[in-house]
Design a protein around this motif. Structure first.
Motif, PDB file in Angstrom:
ATOM      1  N   ARG A 233      76.208  31.422 -45.128  1.00 55.02           N
ATOM      2  CA  ARG A 233      77.451  31.569 -45.890  1.00 55.02           C
ATOM      3  C   ARG A 233      78.612  31.260 -44.957  1.00 55.02           C
ATOM      4  O   ARG A 233      78.729  31.847 -43.888  1.00 55.02           O
ATOM      5  CB  ARG A 233      77.552  32.984 -46.442  1.00 55.02           C
TER       6      ARG A 233
ATOM      7  N   ALA B  64      82.870  30.703 -44.513  1.00 50.93           N
ATOM      8  CA  ALA B  64      84.126  31.181 -45.077  1.00 50.93           C
ATOM      9  C   ALA B  64      84.831  30.063 -45.837  1.00 50.93           C
ATOM     10  O   ALA B  64      84.851  28.913 -45.407  1.00 50.93           O
ATOM     11  CB  ALA B  64      85.035  31.715 -43.967  1.00 50.93           C
TER      12      ALA B  64
ATOM     13  N   GLU C 101      88.451  28.670 -47.891  1.00 51.45           N
ATOM     14  CA  GLU C 101      89.834  28.502 -47.442  1.00 51.45           C
ATOM     15  C   GLU C 101      90.629  29.799 -47.482  1.00 51.45           C
ATOM     16  O   GLU C 101      91.465  30.050 -46.631  1.00 51.45           O
ATOM     17  CB  GLU C 101      90.532  27.436 -48.296  1.00 51.45           C
ATOM     18  N   ASP C 102      90.362  30.646 -48.491  1.00 54.89           N
ATOM     19  CA  ASP C 102      91.159  31.861 -48.626  1.00 54.89           C
ATOM     20  C   ASP C 102      90.540  33.081 -47.927  1.00 54.89           C
ATOM     21  O   ASP C 102      91.058  34.177 -48.031  1.00 54.89           O
ATOM     22  CB  ASP C 102      91.427  32.177 -50.100  1.00 54.89           C
ATOM     23  N   ARG C 103      89.439  32.903 -47.249  1.00 52.72           N
ATOM     24  CA  ARG C 103      88.730  33.930 -46.483  1.00 52.72           C
ATOM     25  C   ARG C 103      88.135  35.045 -47.338  1.00 52.72           C
ATOM     26  O   ARG C 103      87.441  35.896 -46.831  1.00 52.72           O
ATOM     27  CB  ARG C 103      89.617  34.530 -45.393  1.00 52.72           C
ATOM     28  N   ARG C 104      88.425  35.081 -48.627  1.00 53.86           N
ATOM     29  CA  ARG C 104      87.829  36.093 -49.493  1.00 53.86           C
ATOM     30  C   ARG C 104      86.482  35.624 -50.013  1.00 53.86           C
ATOM     31  O   ARG C 104      85.670  36.424 -50.432  1.00 53.86           O
ATOM     32  CB  ARG C 104      88.745  36.404 -50.683  1.00 53.86           C
ATOM     33  N   ARG C 105      86.268  34.352 -50.002  1.00 54.46           N
ATOM     34  CA  ARG C 105      85.030  33.792 -50.525  1.00 54.46           C
ATOM     35  C   ARG C 105      84.217  33.198 -49.390  1.00 54.46           C
ATOM     36  O   ARG C 105      84.756  32.688 -48.418  1.00 54.46           O
ATOM     37  CB  ARG C 105      85.322  32.703 -51.549  1.00 54.46           C
ATOM     38  N   ARG C 106      82.928  33.259 -49.584  1.00 53.91           N
ATOM     39  CA  ARG C 106      82.006  32.623 -48.653  1.00 53.91           C
ATOM     40  C   ARG C 106      81.099  31.718 -49.477  1.00 53.91           C
ATOM     41  O   ARG C 106      80.589  32.122 -50.511  1.00 53.91           O
ATOM     42  CB  ARG C 106      81.224  33.670 -47.886  1.00 53.91           C
TER      43      ARG C 106
END
Length: 125
Positions: free
Chosen positions: A26, A28, A30-35
């Motif tokens: 997984r 990261a 662009e927004d670091r909240r999603r992988r």
């Protein structure tokens, strides 16, 4: 989840198993909240083995066919894919095991069935 016909939790469990097997990692977003899942080197090697077996089966099945019959079978398969496509979700599901080298987006019948604003512009998922 929708692409492989699983629920959200089922897709997470599948990704956990693939990650534990070393086939995906997984990364990261662009927004670091999603992988996002990405194939590892081992995962890509597994894809290559699966595609090679599939090619072998298809070649065996078509071995006795003339060139004209092979071309007709290809046209029939493309027509069937086109008939099943029409939405992004349907295209993603159909193309999930696509051999991207044999069927790039610019000639993919599933992609061509989509309205222009839904086309990926990249290789099948």
């Amino acid at each position: 989840a929708a692409t492989v016909g699983l629920t959200g939790p089922g897709a997470v469990q599948l990704l956990n198993r693939l990650e534990a097997a070393g086939l995906v990692e997984r990364v990261a977003g662009e927004d670091r909240r999603r992988r996002h899942p990405q194939l590892t080197t081992s995962g890509q090697a597994m894809v290559e083995r699966v595609l090679a077996v599939r090619r072998s089966v298809v070649e065996t099945a078509m071995a006795g066919m003339s060139a004209a019959d092979r071309a007709a079978a290809g046209r029939a398969a493309e027509a069937m894919v086109l008939a099943l496509s029409g939405t992004r979700m349907a295209a993603d599901r159909i193309c999930r095991l696509c051999d991207e080298r044999a069927c790039p987006d610019e000639r993919c019948p599933s992609e061509s069935a989509l309205p222009p604003q839904q086309r990926m512009g990249t290789a099948c998922p």
